[in-house]
Each structure stands twice: as C-alpha cells, then as structure tokens.
Write an enzyme that holds these catalytic residues in place. Structure first.
Site, PDB file in Angstrom:
ATOM      1  N   ASP A 345       2.338 -29.171   1.379  1.00  0.00           N
ATOM      2  CA  ASP A 345       2.670 -29.753   2.872  1.00  0.00           C
ATOM      3  C   ASP A 345       1.570 -29.128   3.698  1.00  0.00           C
ATOM      4  O   ASP A 345       0.868 -28.442   3.382  1.00  0.00           O
ATOM      5  CB  ASP A 345       3.877 -29.533   3.207  1.00  0.00           C
ATOM      6  N   ASP A 640       8.366 -26.421   3.264  1.00  0.00           N
ATOM      7  CA  ASP A 640       9.194 -25.518   3.862  1.00  0.00           C
ATOM      8  C   ASP A 640      10.477 -26.324   4.631  1.00  0.00           C
ATOM      9  O   ASP A 640      11.508 -25.907   4.651  1.00  0.00           O
ATOM     10  CB  ASP A 640       8.350 -24.860   5.020  1.00  0.00           C
ATOM     11  N   ASP A 644      10.955 -31.711   2.161  1.00  0.00           N
ATOM     12  CA  ASP A 644      10.227 -31.068   0.706  1.00  0.00           C
ATOM     13  C   ASP A 644      10.761 -30.790  -0.306  1.00  0.00           C
ATOM     14  O   ASP A 644      10.557 -30.730  -1.282  1.00  0.00           O
ATOM     15  CB  ASP A 644       9.272 -29.858   1.080  1.00  0.00           C
TER      16      ASP A 644
END
Length: 913
Positions: A345, A640, A644
């Site tokens: 990410d 996080d 995700d």
C-alpha cells in the site's frame, strides 16, 4: 410508522450513492425525523445488531489434536509401537526406553506447536471493536444517544466533527462535512461531503454522498440515513472476505509434509526389502528378521525433525522481534525469505500518512520546505539555499490563522486535532515560529460550493480578513498581489502566471491551496463585501510524502531480486508522483477501473509489467494479488487500513503496520511491523533467508546421519550374514546397532547441535541472491548430493571399523561400541562440512561449539559411567580411540573435499570459505 419485515424495504444492491435523498428515505420507509422506537426495535430484531461477527470459535482440544495430524508424526508413532511390539515375540521384552524417547519428543513438539498456533488463531477477535461505542440518532423526532450496535437501517444519524461513523449511511444534510476514510479507501486526504446523487460508476473513494463504518468526521456536521449495518457494511464485507480466506499451509509446511510422506514410503519399502532379502539369502529366523526391521525403522525416521523445525522457526521469530517484526505464524518465517514480490500500500506504508507542505509560491519565487509529517524541524529553501522563514511570513501566517486545526493536549495520543490539510498548514507555519495565537472575530466557513474559507482576526486593534481555498476561487476575489513586500495590481498576465504555477504544482501531485488577505473596517460586513478586493499572497502545495528511508529499502529489496509493486486507493496522479519519487516506474500505471476491465488472463499479463496501481478497492487488490500468485510468485502484501485486510490474509506473507495499522489488518496478518518501517521488511527478508539456510543445514545433517545409519544396518546385516553366518543367524545378537544406540545417535545429532544450527549467523551474501524458486525444495540437488556422499562414506568407513573389530576381538559388544561411538563423533565433524557451504567459519557460532562439546561429553558419560549397561557398550581404550579418530578423519576430510568438488561442479561455492 408501522413495523415491517426486511422484505418490505428496498435494501438491495450497493447503489445507494446513485439514489436521490427522497428515494433513499422512501426505499427505507423513514423520514428526516427518524424512526419510531417501535419500528427501530422491530428492525433490530429483523436485521440483527450492528456489529461485526467473529469467525467460528477455535476449540483448544481440536487445535491440540491437530498437532499430531502429520505424516512424520505417524511414522514416529509407528516406530514407538514397533519398539513396544517386540515384547510380544517369544523371549523378548518391550523396548520401553525406545518407545518412551519417541513419545516424549512427540508430546513436547505437540505442546510447543499448540501454544504457538493457539495464539495465532485469533484473527477476528477484535473486529467488534471497530464500531463506534455510541452514536446520536433521531428517534420519534428527538435526538437520542444510543449504543452503535442498536443502529438499524432507516435510522437518521446526527454527525458532528470528531464522531466515528457507526454504519454505512447516505447523507441527507451536510454543512462543511469532511471525513477521513484512509482506513477504508487508502485516501490520505479528508473527503468533502455533499448530498447530491452520483453516477453509478463512481468508485468507493469518490462517493462523496456516503459515509462508512470505521471512518471519522474531521470537520463540519451533517445528517445521514443508515442504509447498511453490521456485516452488510463495507467493513463487514471485508470481514467476510477475511473469514472466508483459507488459512492454507505455506509451501514450506507442505514440503515438510511431503518429506514425511517420502520417508514413510521409504521406511515401508526398506522394511519389505530387508524382510525379503534376509528371508531369501540369509539363515536368520523370523524373529531376527523382525528385529532388524524394527531397527531400520528407528534408524530411518529423523525423530527430531518436527521439533527442530518448529524450534528453529521460533528462534527465528524471536530474532525478528528484536528487529521490530512480530511474527504471528511460525511457518511464515521461512516463507518471508522466499518472497519475490512485495505488493505494498502507499498511504502509511511508503508514505508518512500525514499531509505535509513541500512547496510554497510567494511573490516571483518558489520555495521548498524540508521535513515530513508532524516534524517541526525543517527549512525553507530557494534554489537549494536556505532562506529566512520571515521571508514567507505573510503566506504562512495566513495558513495558520485561517485554520481550525489545533494542537491536542499532551495527555492525548494524537498531536493535533483537525483536518489533515489544515494540520499541514499549521505545521508549516510552526516551522517558521508562527502560531495561531490571535483572537478570531468571525468565520465564513468553507463549503464544497464556495471552495474557500475566510476568517477575521483582531491584532493590536486592527481587523484583518484572511482567506484560503482553491487557487482559482481565491484569485477571483483578489485585485492586488503581494510581491517583494509591495502590493501590486493583479493583472491578467499575473493571474495567468499564478494559475500556470498552480497547474505545475498539481502536475507534481501536490494539493494546492491559495491564500489572500485584506484589512477590514467592518468585521460584520456581508460576505460578498468581506470577501472582495483581497491581496493575493501565494500558494502552498502539500502531499503525503514518502518516508525518508523508503527509497533505500525499496532499492535493497530490488537488489535482492524482489519486485515491489504499489497498490493504493489514492488517485492516479498522486500514486504516480509518489511512485516516481521512490523509484517505481509510473509508465503504464493502472487504476482500479482498468483492473475491472481486464479478464483474469489479461490481468496476469499486466501484473508482470505494471508497478503502480491507483484508485483500487479491496477487491481489486485481491485480484492483483491472486494474479501474481497465479503466475507463480510468492507475494508478501503490506497494509495498514481495513481495506488491506483481505489481501493481507490471502497473501503468502501478510504484513501489517503496528503503529498505523488497524486491529483488523494486524489480526489478519502473518507479521506485524512494530515500527511501521519499510526497512524492517528488508531486514526480515534477510532473516527469513538465513533461517531457511539453517533449516536446510540441519535437514542435511539429520538425513545424512540417518542415511548412514540405515545403509550401515542394511548392508551390514547382509555382509555379516556372509562373513559371520552363525553369529548373524542368532536373534537379538544379529544387529549391527541396537535401537537404543540408534535413538541415542539421533538424539545427540537432532538435539543440541541441530538446535544450535538454528541460530547460525546469516550468510554474507544472503541479500545478494535471487529469491528461491517457488518449486525449489529444501532438499535440492546440492543437499541431495551431500546426503548421499556423507551417508555412503559413513557406511563404508563405519562397516570397516565394525567388521575389523569383530574379526579382531570376536565380540559383538566391542564392534558395536566402536561403531556406535564412530557415528556420534563423525556426525559432530560433518556439521562443519555442511556449514562450510554457507560461508560459516568453525567458531562463528558459539552456541554450536558448546553444543558439539556437550554432545561429545554426553557420549563419554554413556561409555564410562554405569549408563553403559543400559546401552550395552563398554569403555573404549586408547587403541580403540585411535582407530575411531582415524576413521572420523577419513570421513570428515573426505567429505570436505567432496563438498568443494560438488560446489565447483554446481557453481555453489560459498562467499567465505
């Protein structure tokens, strides 16, 4: 309002953002005054509580029993039963010592594995904590505060700044409302909200008329009608994906299982072969044949393999904790060292997760601002030269005064309260020593329609209006511009230059804010008068910047043969800009919409080239992950936010952020970075590769030793039947080595030395190699050659020692004792032969040196204490030791030379010899 069943409400589909406010209220049979209490209670019974459901509870008993459902464990149990089964033969007693040792190893391994797995199997425990504990709703036309779990579809929720959103809801009224949706969408900036209907194709991150569970209101206020609750919310859908994801075995676990199956098949085939050969070609009776078979079974099974593998992974996980990487599933320690793709990410992983002013336009110049996040240490530079912050005071002061963010009390975890954009402006001002310490007289708030905010402050008796907003909007309200401390007319040419500079900032993915001011005589003047005739001050451009150390960490990963791919919920231009700054190739970057338009086959082709994916939803991330895995990659995914979690759970190695990461993502992960530092991933990969090397070392050691023992017993029985037919036709004496001797040899080898190998230092070239191929086994060609050469040399030299002693002394006790001791000492020597291939010196592991010395001392205790009677051995004299030392030297030196020759042949020379 009458009560109804779920079927009476039109709650189908995820198109709430496309419906008008009136239609949404009608579909949910509610109105702006909210539900009646009776209707709410009826719907609560119909829809259930507004909470995230946990997965099925894990039975500790079932988890403990599962520790023994392993092929290698079955073989160990079989060996124990064979040892006890001897007692059913005429004139024989059960081998309780043999069986006890095996079962003790089994129990210890089972308890250890249970403790680790039970702690790791709590992946959904904290999901319930995601919902806001209380929320304000309208019931019977009155505002009430209720538990968030009591919210139902049709409830009207009252939203204020700082509130956590209790459920998914369609906005029906907003006043300057902005929410922070980064945990759900990955968008690092706050999202301005509105009430108008949107196009059906609008992605989740851009649905400005919706609010979602697990997000927060950071500015303004509003009202919304609840459309989805509990597991039907976006967060609930993510939770369902996590629960449905299979907790499959890692490739290494599957490989250990396959190794166990092969050993099992080999043991069965070996026993059958021995029975047939002895029956056809020797004079041994049935009991002697069975005893030989039992001995071979015990010799062939590496009793300590499951325990040593588990303990080595545990020791490796402890080393990773010291490096801020908390491993939640032991087998992943090895998998981490084998990954060849990291799917990461952006927000909070590669970046600071905090908007930061990086560029300021003031007068005719552009200035760079150093520092990132909330760090107040920073400089203002022009053409790489540091300038006095006072130079920029007008534009910085405007950003600080026209601002509703504020410092949080020291008792709070957060440093600032407020919108991330306004926090960034406050921090940039504080870098210059400017604080929002003036008295505010009036505020004309920002709105999505106005695109600007104005405040009037009083300083030393004078009133000044400060404005910030979209640059083009601010310019429309200005007729002058401040340049070099002088106010000049704002000409059309100057306007064009300012707008070009704004476009230049935006082209670098900066979020650009314009600033203006003017002195006012009447603070209470109408808005139009107040916001007209201002002096344009300048621009501030901000972005969520890359973390300082990420560039180097990503480069190191690539040098280690690991491809890094970014998948973010942020917009395309921002993703490309951040990616380009870190070293990603922005060419060919794709959006979530692009991913949706590709077939699985087309996506599999695309993921091999694309390094940046933007505006992706959780489903898109999972599809990208699965495409990479379908292409044979071992993928580690970092994240996080809640969005995700599904990908993190499905990845070969799921990595969550420990500081910024949500509970859901951490509990769904295999590993948690306690410092949120991408560098930790690189260090953990190095540790993972080193741990796999260590596993390969002791597997090599164990199987080499067992191969030598099996071949020695098998060939020795056949040769002995020819050379000493009368002796080998007897029953219990017709054994090269007894089961107790073999168990002791295995215990000495599988015990302290094998465990010490588990903490061997990493090879110097551990991050210079390409990742292991997904189908590369622990026992590769090089390890197999080592097992065969060591096994054969142990057999040949050992049988020479045995039969020479038998011919010389004509006593089986003497020959067995010498062979028994030869095996123990030789296996201590071949440890270094195996370690040499990994660049390890003799004294590089003090624990191993201590383990070898301890094992040799234990062998001396067996030979020279009353324990000797239990093993059927005697105290060896000097001449016997000279023979053993000579034989061991032949084995060690011979295998050392063979190892170097094999390395040159296969091109596997160690970096340090």
């Amino acid at each position: 309002m009458s009560t109804e069943t779920e079927a009476d409400l039109d709650t189908n589909g995820d198109d709430w953002h496309t419906r008008s406010v009136d239609r949404v209220l009608g579909d949910l049979d509610t109105n702006e005054d909210g539900l009646t209490q009776a209707t709410a209670e009826s719907r609560l019974e119909e829809y259930g509580h507004n909470e995230i459901h946990e997965g099925e509870d894990i039975s500790p008993v079932e988890l403990f029993v599962s520790q023994f459902r392993d092929v290698l464990i079955y073989i160990l149990i079989f060996a124990a039963l064979l040892s006890l089964g001897v007692g059913f033969l005429p004139g024989e007693d059960p081998n309780y010592v043999d069986a006890g040792l095996i079962l003790l190893i089994l129990l210890g391994n089972g308890i250890f594995g249970f403790v680790q797995d039970y702690r790791a199997e709590q992946a959904m425990e904290k999901l319930r904590e995601l919902s806001a504990p209380e929320t304000a709703v309208l019931r019977d036309g009155e505002k009430r505060t209720i538990a968030a779990t009591q919210v139902v579809p049709g409830d009207i929720v009252v939203i204020e700044q700082g509130d956590a959103i209790p459920a998914d809801a369609r906005l029906i009224e907003v006043t300057n409302l902005e929410t922070m949706e980064a945990p759900l969408t990955g968008e690092s900036a706050s999202v301005a909200k509105e009430t108008g209907a949107l196009d059906a194709a609008t992605p989740l991150a851009e649905r400005s008329n919706m609010v979602y569970m697990n997000t927060d209101a950071v500015k303004g206020h509003g009202k919304a009608v609840v459309v989805e609750t509990g597991m039907d919310t976006e967060v609930g859908g993510i939770a369902s994906q996590i629960q449905e994801a299979e907790e499959g075995k890692t490739p290494f676990q599957e490989e250990v299982d396959e190794l166990g199956r092969r050993i099992g098949y080999g043991v069965g085939a070996l026993i059958a072969l021995v029975v047939v050969v002895q029956f056809l070609f020797t004079e041994a009776d049935g009991i002697a044949i069975l005893l030989t078979a039992v001995t071979l079974a015990v010799a062939a099974v590496p009793e300590g393999l499951p325990a040593v593998v588990t303990l080595t992974l545990a020791l490796g996980s402890k080393k990773m904790v010291d490096k801020n990487a908390l491993v939640r599933r032991l087998a992943v320690v090895e998998s981490l060292g084998a990954v060849d793709v990291i799917l990461t990410d952006k927000t909070g992983t590669l970046t600071e997760n905090q908007m930061t002013v990086k560029r300021i336009a003031f007068g005719d110049d552009v200035y760079q601002v150093t520092g990132a996040g909330l760090d107040l240490e920073g400089e203002f530079r022009r053409d790489d030269e540091t300038v006095d912050p006072a130079t920029l005071e007008p534009v910085l002061r405007c950003g600080a005064f026209c601002n509703n963010a504020e410092r949080a009390p020291d008792s709070e975890d957060e440093e600032y309260y407020g919108d991330p954009t306004e926090v960034a402006l406050l921090v940039s001002a504080e870098k210059a020593g400017i604080k929002n310490d003036v008295e505010r007289v009036r505020e004309v708030p920002f709105s999505s329609e106005r695109k600007r905010m104005t405040v009037v402050v009083e300083a030393e008796g004078d009133h000044v209006a400060y404005m910030k907003g979209a640059p083009e909007t601010v310019l429309e309200r200005c007729n002058r511009v401040l340049v070099d401390g002088e106010m000049r007319e704002l000409t059309d040419e100057t306007r064009r230059q300012i707008l070009e500079r704004t476009e230049s900032f935006a082209g670098d993915a900066l979020r650009v804010i314009g600033f203006a001011r003017k002195a006012v005589d009447d603070p209470d003047a109408d808005e139009d008068s107040l916001e007209r005739g201002l002096v344009f001050l300048g621009l501030q451009g901000m972005i969520d910047p890359p973390r300082a150390e990420v560039d180097e960490a990503v480069t190191d990963c690539r040098d280690a043969g690991i491809r890094v791919v970014m998948a973010t919920g942020d917009n395309l231009e921002t993703a490309k800009a951040i990616g380009g700054e870190i070293g990603f190739d922005p060419d060919g970057a794709m959006t979530g919409a692009d991913v949706e338009g590709l077939s699985d086959k087309e996506l599999r082709e695309a993921v091999e080239d694309v390094e940046v994916f933007a505006r992706v939803s959780p489903d898109h991330k999972v599809r990208i992950l699965e495409a990479l895995q379908a292409n044979g990659h071992r993928v580690a995914m970092t994240g996080d936010g809640v969005n995700d979690a599904p990908g993190v759970r499905n990845a070969d190695v799921g990595i969550a952020m420990g500081i910024r990461g949500t509970d859901v993502t951490q509990e769904a992960s295999d590993m948690v970075l306690q410092d949120d530092n991408f560098v930790t991933i690189r260090d953990a990969i190095a540790e993972g590769r080193g741990i796999f090397d260590n596993i390969r070392k002791f597997v090599n050691l164990l199987l080499s030793a067992n191969a030598g023992e099996v071949l020695t017993v098998f060939i020795g029985v056949l040769v002995g039947s020819i050379l000493f037919p009368e002796l080998f036709a007897a029953q219990s004496e017709a054994l090269i080595l007894t089961p107790v001797m073999l168990l002791w040899i295995n215990l000495v080898t599988d015990g302290l030395p094998a465990l010490a190998l588990g903490v061997d230092p990493k090879s110097p070239d551990v991050l210079e190699r390409e990742p292991r191929e997904s189908n590369e086994p622990v026992i590769d060609t090089r390890v197999l050659m080592s097992i065969l050469t060591i096994g054969v040399t142990l057999t040949v030299v050992g049988l020479v020692v045995f039969f020479e002693a038998l011919a010389t002394f004509e006593e089986l006790l003497v020959a067995q004792t010498l062979l028994f001791t030869f095996f123990v000492v030789s296996e201590m020597g071949i440890i270094q032969v195996i370690r040499r291939r990994f660049g390890q010196g003799v004294l590089s592991n003090r624990w191993l040196v201590g383990a070898v010395v301890s094992s040799l001392i234990l062998q001396l205790l067996v030979l020279y204490t009353p324990i000797a009677g239990l093993f059927g051995v005697y105290g060896i004299d000097l001449s016997g030791w000279l023979d053993i030392v000579a034989a061991v030297s032949v084995v060690v030196v011979g295998n050392y030379l063979l190892s170097m020759a094999a390395d040159r042949l296969l091109g596997t020379e160690p970096s340090i010899d």
